[in-house]
Design a protein around this motif. Structure first.
Motif, PDB file in Angstrom:
ATOM      1  N   VAL A   1     135.031  18.962  54.067  1.00 54.91           N
ATOM      2  CA  VAL A   1     134.373  17.964  54.919  1.00 54.91           C
ATOM      3  C   VAL A   1     134.295  18.532  56.334  1.00 54.91           C
ATOM      4  O   VAL A   1     135.320  18.903  56.917  1.00 54.91           O
ATOM      5  N   ILE A   2     133.088  18.618  56.861  1.00 57.15           N
ATOM      6  CA  ILE A   2     132.909  19.005  58.257  1.00 57.15           C
ATOM      7  C   ILE A   2     132.871  17.716  59.080  1.00 57.15           C
ATOM      8  O   ILE A   2     132.010  16.862  58.863  1.00 57.15           O
ATOM      9  N   TYR A   3     133.796  17.572  60.005  1.00 60.12           N
ATOM     10  CA  TYR A   3     133.890  16.327  60.770  1.00 60.12           C
ATOM     11  C   TYR A   3     133.541  16.569  62.245  1.00 60.12           C
ATOM     12  O   TYR A   3     133.666  17.674  62.764  1.00 60.12           O
ATOM     13  N   ASP A   4     133.097  15.499  62.893  1.00 62.65           N
ATOM     14  CA  ASP A   4     132.683  15.572  64.294  1.00 62.65           C
ATOM     15  C   ASP A   4     133.706  14.967  65.244  1.00 62.65           C
ATOM     16  O   ASP A   4     133.583  15.126  66.458  1.00 62.65           O
ATOM     17  N   SER A   5     134.672  14.235  64.726  1.00 63.87           N
ATOM     18  CA  SER A   5     135.644  13.573  65.589  1.00 63.87           C
ATOM     19  C   SER A   5     136.932  13.354  64.807  1.00 63.87           C
ATOM     20  O   SER A   5     136.964  13.478  63.573  1.00 63.87           O
ATOM     21  N   GLU A   6     137.984  12.983  65.527  1.00 67.13           N
ATOM     22  CA  GLU A   6     139.255  12.709  64.879  1.00 67.13           C
ATOM     23  C   GLU A   6     139.163  11.473  63.993  1.00 67.13           C
ATOM     24  O   GLU A   6     139.824  11.387  62.956  1.00 67.13           O
ATOM     25  N   ILE A   7     138.316  10.505  64.376  1.00 63.03           N
ATOM     26  CA  ILE A   7     138.129   9.299  63.566  1.00 63.03           C
ATOM     27  C   ILE A   7     137.546   9.672  62.201  1.00 63.03           C
ATOM     28  O   ILE A   7     137.985   9.170  61.158  1.00 63.03           O
ATOM     29  N   GLU A   8     136.565  10.575  62.191  1.00 65.06           N
ATOM     30  CA  GLU A   8     135.963  11.006  60.927  1.00 65.06           C
ATOM     31  C   GLU A   8     136.971  11.788  60.086  1.00 65.06           C
ATOM     32  O   GLU A   8     137.010  11.651  58.861  1.00 65.06           O
ATOM     33  N   ARG A   9     137.773  12.597  60.734  1.00 69.41           N
ATOM     34  CA  ARG A   9     138.780  13.364  59.999  1.00 69.41           C
ATOM     35  C   ARG A   9     139.771  12.427  59.308  1.00 69.41           C
ATOM     36  O   ARG A   9     140.096  12.604  58.126  1.00 69.41           O
ATOM     37  N   GLU A  10     140.255  11.408  60.025  1.00 76.32           N
ATOM     38  CA  GLU A  10     141.210  10.461  59.447  1.00 76.32           C
ATOM     39  C   GLU A  10     140.572   9.665  58.314  1.00 76.32           C
ATOM     40  O   GLU A  10     141.221   9.369  57.305  1.00 76.32           O
ATOM     41  N   PHE A  11     139.297   9.330  58.462  1.00 76.28           N
ATOM     42  CA  PHE A  11     138.591   8.600  57.408  1.00 76.28           C
ATOM     43  C   PHE A  11     138.546   9.437  56.130  1.00 76.28           C
ATOM     44  O   PHE A  11     138.783   8.933  55.025  1.00 76.28           O
ATOM     45  N   ALA A  12     138.247  10.732  56.270  1.00 76.74           N
ATOM     46  CA  ALA A  12     138.173  11.615  55.105  1.00 76.74           C
ATOM     47  C   ALA A  12     139.538  11.781  54.449  1.00 76.74           C
ATOM     48  O   ALA A  12     139.651  11.769  53.209  1.00 76.74           O
ATOM     49  N   ILE A  13     140.591  11.926  55.257  1.00 76.46           N
ATOM     50  CA  ILE A  13     141.939  12.065  54.699  1.00 76.46           C
ATOM     51  C   ILE A  13     142.325  10.812  53.923  1.00 76.46           C
ATOM     52  O   ILE A  13     142.864  10.886  52.808  1.00 76.46           O
ATOM     53  N   ASP A  14     142.039   9.642  54.494  1.00 76.82           N
ATOM     54  CA  ASP A  14     142.359   8.379  53.813  1.00 76.82           C
ATOM     55  C   ASP A  14     141.576   8.257  52.508  1.00 76.82           C
ATOM     56  O   ASP A  14     142.116   7.788  51.487  1.00 76.82           O
ATOM     57  N   ALA A  15     140.309   8.681  52.534  1.00 77.87           N
ATOM     58  CA  ALA A  15     139.486   8.597  51.326  1.00 77.87           C
ATOM     59  C   ALA A  15     140.029   9.507  50.224  1.00 77.87           C
ATOM     60  O   ALA A  15     140.017   9.149  49.038  1.00 77.87           O
ATOM     61  N   GLU A  16     140.511  10.674  50.625  1.00 72.13           N
ATOM     62  CA  GLU A  16     141.079  11.606  49.654  1.00 72.13           C
ATOM     63  C   GLU A  16     142.319  11.030  48.971  1.00 72.13           C
ATOM     64  O   GLU A  16     142.544  11.253  47.789  1.00 72.13           O
ATOM     65  N   ASN A  17     143.113  10.291  49.723  1.00 71.20           N
ATOM     66  CA  ASN A  17     144.406   9.821  49.215  1.00 71.20           C
ATOM     67  C   ASN A  17     144.376   8.412  48.637  1.00 71.20           C
ATOM     68  O   ASN A  17     145.408   7.914  48.188  1.00 71.20           O
ATOM     69  N   ASP A  18     143.216   7.765  48.655  1.00 75.17           N
ATOM     70  CA  ASP A  18     143.123   6.383  48.174  1.00 75.17           C
ATOM     71  C   ASP A  18     142.553   6.370  46.755  1.00 75.17           C
ATOM     72  O   ASP A  18     141.425   6.829  46.523  1.00 75.17           O
TER      73      ASP A  18
END
Length: 491
Positions: free
Chosen positions: A383-400
């Protein structure tokens, strides 16, 4: 090897690369050096300086003209670890010699030019550059020492960065100048570069096929603007605009104190010589046509607004300034009213999946803007992210476990709006307790209240919402700060 005495081959020959060996020392003058590969360990600092210096020259085109664009003037060094320390030390030495990296100065915006509706160019003066500089400091976009702050980068990403109204038309070029000047010399480690590829298994999965069928519909928009409201707001803003005064010609006398230390301004006086048109013949352009050209409004609409404003007499004192200010107000009010009466309709056309999700080369850098995803939930393997908010969203999606699939929508997925194309952030498929699949398009922001957003950022989100409402495929569109908020909208 190509020696300095070799025959020069014309640029128009079908040659893309020239490889040279041991040619980066004295006596070899070629500004078009873009890659340097070190074959042996170099201990000598002077040799490193010579090699780096060759590559840091401004390149030239086929006509021998300097090309100033930074995207061409990039030097890539395939080197060992010692080069990184050398480059950092070299930058510090230059800074000690008063070379400034990553610093904005009061005069940095001087000379920035934009084309007006009549084809003329307007440039920022040194005084106007200082005003923009002071505005950036006052609004905490920059420190008093000229360093750009995180607030600027965040507001730029969220499309919230604005300049004072009189400089609005310069916004994009001022941002480009800020980005160029504030960018410190970046030494990228090629070993951290990550190629991002499509996950074909996910792309062919039933969940993605279903998701794609729900978002692929295209729309067009029409606008039914409340003209009475628009006219009233335009009249009120023109009535409240600053008084338009005649342009004046001033003379300035400056007293200088010249010493061994240099030249110092010890005081000056300004003397007004009179209005410009006391020395030149007044000419009056067709302001209605000029306002039509800049705003795309009907002639009768412009006449009605100007007539009711009661400010026409100032046109005869300073025609160009009057047209400039009235045009700016009409465009601003029009922009504010566009999205209120917008209506989207489906068309017999669809986004092409092969165009949106293709094998075009994508890459990011570890620990900077790319996240490795090991599950089979994402259409990409990173996942290429543009902000820390997007990075956290991707991490949460991976672990949910409730997230069956999610994808960062590429910039090629665009929704047409009156204020520019809109690219939503995420497409997500969630699983409910009952086993039902829910489909979302999510926009991640620092706030979940869109009324906290400003300008085009808010308006594009409103347009995106209307687009997904009208395609009516069971897709839900939400603005969220984190994944758990999106899950809270599953009911």
């Amino acid at each position: 090897m190509i020696s300095p005495n070799s025959e020069i081959i014309p640029f128009d020959e079908p040659i893309r690369f020239i490889f040279s060996h041991s040619a980066l020392k004295e006596g070899w003058d070629n500004p078009n050096v873009f890659q340097v590969c070190t074959l042996v360990e170099t201990k000598d600092t002077m040799t490193k300086r010579q090699k780096i210096g060759r590559g840091l020259r401004i390149c030239v085109n086929q006509n021998g003209e300097r090309v100033l664009d930074s995207k061409f003037n990039t030097l890539s060094v395939i080197a060992n670890e010692s080069y990184k320390d050398f480059a950092s030390t070299l930058q510090k030495e230059l800074e000690n010699d008063n070379f400034k990296f990553g610093i904005i100065e009061p005069i940095s915006f001087t000379g920035i030019a934009v084309k007006q509706y009549d084809g003329t160019l307007i440039e920022l003066s040194q005084k106007q550059s200082e005003e923009i500089y002071n505005y950036l400091v006052k609004n905490e976009y920059m420190t008093s020492k000229g360093k750009i702050t995180n607030k600027y980068h965040q507001d730029k990403h969220d499309d919230k960065f604005v300049l004072p109204e009189q400089y609005e038309s310069f916004t994009s070029k001022v941002m480009k100048r800020i980005d160029n000047l504030s960018r410190e010399i970046e030494i990228k480690d090629a070993s951290t570069k990550v190629s991002v590829k499509l996950n074909k298994a996910v792309q062919l999965s039933p969940e993605f096929v279903s998701l794609w069928n729900k978002i692929k519909q295209k729309t067009v928009y029409t606008i039914n603007m409340d003209m009475d409201k628009f006219k009233q707001e335009a009249v009120e803003q023109i009535q409240n605009m600053p008084r338009i005064r005649p342009d004046k010609i001033d003379a300035q006398i400056t007293n200088l104190d010249i010493t061994k230390q240099g030249v110092k301004d010890v005081g000056h006086q300004v003397r007004e010589l009179g209005a410009v048109y006391e020395f030149d013949t007044m000419t009056y352009p067709d302001f209605i046509r000029r306002l039509q050209d800049s705003t795309d409004l009907l002639r009768k609409t412009i006449i009605e607004i100007v007539s009711k404003s009661g400010r026409l007499k100032e046109f005869y004192e300073n025609p160009e300034e009057w047209i400039k200010q009235v045009s700016k107000i009409l465009l601003s009010v029009k922009k504010e009213n566009l999205t209120e009466g917008i209506k989207y309709e489906k068309v017999d056309d669809y986004y092409e999946q092969d165009f949106i999700f293709n094998d075009e080369e994508l890459y990011g850098y570890k620990d900077r803007n790319v996240l490795d995803v090991s599950s089979d939930k994402n259409i990409y393997d990173h996942v290429i992210y543009d902000s820390e908010i997007e990075r956290e969203f991707a991490i949460d999606a991976e672990n949910d476990d409730d997230v069956l699939l999610y994808a960062k929508l590429p910039s090629r997925f665009k929704i047409d709006t009156p204020i520019g194309n809109y690219n939503p952030d995420w497409a997500v498929v969630l699983n409910t307790f009952e086993g039902e699949k829910l489909y979302f398009v999510a926009e991640t922001k620092g706030t979940e209240n869109i009324n906290d957003l400003k300008g085009s950022e808010k308006k594009k989100i409103l347009c995106g919402r209307k687009h997904f409402e009208v395609i009516d495929t069971g897709i839900k569109y939400e603005v969220v700060k984190e994944l758990k908020t999106l899950k809270g909208k599953m009911d």
